[in-house]
Design an enzyme around this catalytic site. Structure first.
Site, PDB file in Angstrom:
ATOM      1  N   ASP A  14      -2.591  -5.187   0.703  1.00  0.00           N
ATOM      2  CA  ASP A  14      -2.111  -6.015   1.405  1.00  0.00           C
ATOM      3  C   ASP A  14      -2.785  -6.826   2.121  1.00  0.00           C
ATOM      4  O   ASP A  14      -2.387  -8.255   2.226  1.00  0.00           O
ATOM      5  CB  ASP A  14      -0.136  -6.160   1.260  1.00  0.00           C
ATOM      6  N   GLN A  35       1.281  -0.453  -0.118  1.00  0.00           N
ATOM      7  CA  GLN A  35      -0.110   0.142  -0.171  1.00  0.00           C
ATOM      8  C   GLN A  35       1.019   1.711   0.282  1.00  0.00           C
ATOM      9  O   GLN A  35       1.427   1.127   0.360  1.00  0.00           O
ATOM     10  CB  GLN A  35      -1.132  -0.142   1.509  1.00  0.00           C
TER      11      GLN A  35
END
Length: 433
Positions: free
Chosen positions: A233, A71
């Site tokens: 994730d 991210q």
């Protein structure tokens, strides 16, 4: 057999799993490394993605695919779809000052209400402010801002600079999902839309942002395959382990993450809990610590043992380690926000200072840091019924046995696996229904 493919484009590497959409069984896998650093040319991710997919047998027999990934990384594109500069990753801290500026300008409580986040250097909004202030010529060229999984999805669908892609630089075809959008600092979990005022305050001007797909929406690639929205994730890992409301996931790797699936959004003006969204339509409040498995690495090295021996030593000692207490802030700490803190060992007496107690104190100290994250979630009213323990350190017997004592919750340890890639694959299977 209908095959679907899921990707985890993480900081360290790209992992691919191919599963049978009906049974969920893993059929093939692939992997390729990523370069080290906190600033990476996205071209390296693109090369790794293609290599990992080839290692997993290619796309020819794949019905649908989806990408999960790290991210917050800033991928800045110009009007021709070219990457303007190397991406600043989540672990690039040069934008710490920008985070403080944005918080001062808008207020922590207002930002938490508007975006679910209080800016820290990890979040994309701070990296855009850094770009504006330090590379104004590059900032002025930005036509679109994507996150790593957004950009890779766009490229694998067939888009990109004209000389490098089948479908060309159609920036309007950039898509993302709500979990990754929620980590930018300029998306609202309340409205499901972007906060353009915050984007302009960061970058200095407006720009195209990826369309946010719902959990069951899909687009297509150049070959007509369905493509899922993907996920950040942690949200991908939640899909991969099958987490539902009431579940907390504690991941113990290089860093430690504590996140829970919640039907309600959270607002924490202290910034301790980031109010992310998940990939299923719920929310994913998360706490991140810097000190996790490396605490065990440090003490194992000090004692001259491997991790199995450290675990055995820890289980020989009694709970509480005879009063020996390890404060595990070896690298400062993010939660609580103590960047300059150091680790310390307390309660040392001639009786308590043994190898066994030190090993036990390391396990209890590391888990207590993560337990503080669970306490922060509880304080916001997030329902917690069980913990799913994942990550490399979850394979330690001592960690598995001590965790329920520290967390005060039942603890389950799923079989080790590539949960982010598996979550993306399960999403791809879902959009075929």
């Amino acid at each position: 057999m209908t095959l679907v493919l899921g990707v985890d484009s993480s900081t360290q590497s790209c992992k691919v799993v191919v599963i049978d959409a009906e049974s969920g069984a893993i059929v093939r896998t692939g992997r390729a490394p990523h370069p080290d650093g906190t600033e990476v040319d996205p071209a390296a991710w693109w090369e790794a993605l293609q290599s990992a997919i080839a290692d997993a047998g290619g796309l020819d027999d794949i019905a649908a695919w989806s990408i999960g990934g790290q991210q917050h990384g800033m991928v800045a594109l110009d009007a021709d779809g070219r990457v303007i500069r190397p991406a600043l990753l989540w672990n690039d801290t040069r934008s710490g000052g920008a985070a403080a500026q944005l918080t001062a300008e808008f207020g922590a409580e207002a930002l938490a209400e508007r975006t679910g986040l209080v800016p820290v250097a990890s979040f994309t909004i701070t990296k855009l402010r850094w770009l504006r202030d330090n590379e104004p010529d590059n900032a002025a060229r930005v036509a679109a801002v994507a996150l790593p999984h957004d950009w890779l999805t766009w490229r694998l669908r067939g888009y990109g600079p004209a000389a490098e892609s089948a479908l060309g630089p159609v920036l309007d075809e950039l898509v993302t999902d709500r979990s990754d959008a929620s980590g930018t600092g300029y998306w609202s979990p309340e409205t499901g839309g972007y906060d353009r005022e915050l984007l302009v305050a960061a970058l200095g001007h407006d720009a195209l942002l990826p369309r946010v797909l719902g959990p069951d929406e899909w687009v297509t690639d150049a070959a007509g395959r369905r493509v899922g929205p993907g996920a950040g994730d942690n949200a991908g890992a939640a899909l991969g382990v099958g987490a539902v409301p009431g579940d907390a996931i504690v991941s113990i790797g290089t860093s430690g993450t504590v996140f829970a699936v919640s039907a309600e959004r959270t607002i924490d003006a202290t910034g301790t809990v980031a109010g992310f969204a998940d990939a299923s339509g719920n929310f994913l409040p998360i706490v991140v610590t810097l000190n996790a498995a490396r605490v065990l690495d440090a003490i194992a090295r000090l004692l001259g043992v491997d991790h199995a021996e450290l675990s055995a030593l820890a289980l020989t000692a009694q709970p509480g380690a005879g009063g020996l207490r390890l404060i595990p802030y070896f690298e400062g700490e993010r939660t609580p926000n103590l960047p300059d803190a150091t680790a310390s060992l307390e309660g040392m007496t001639l009786a308590s200072t043994t190898r066994e107690n030190l090993a036990r104190a390391a396990v209890e100290g590391m888990l207590s840091g993560l337990g503080a994250g669970l306490d922060a979630l509880r304080a916001l009213g997030v329902p917690l019924e069980r913990v799913l323990l994942i990550g490399g350190a979850a394979q330690s017997e001592a960690v598995r046995r001590v965790a329920p004592e520290v967390f005060g919750l039942p603890v389950e340890v799923p079989e080790p696996g590539e949960y982010v890639a598996l979550g993306a694959a399960r999403q791809a299977a879902r959009i075929l229904d």
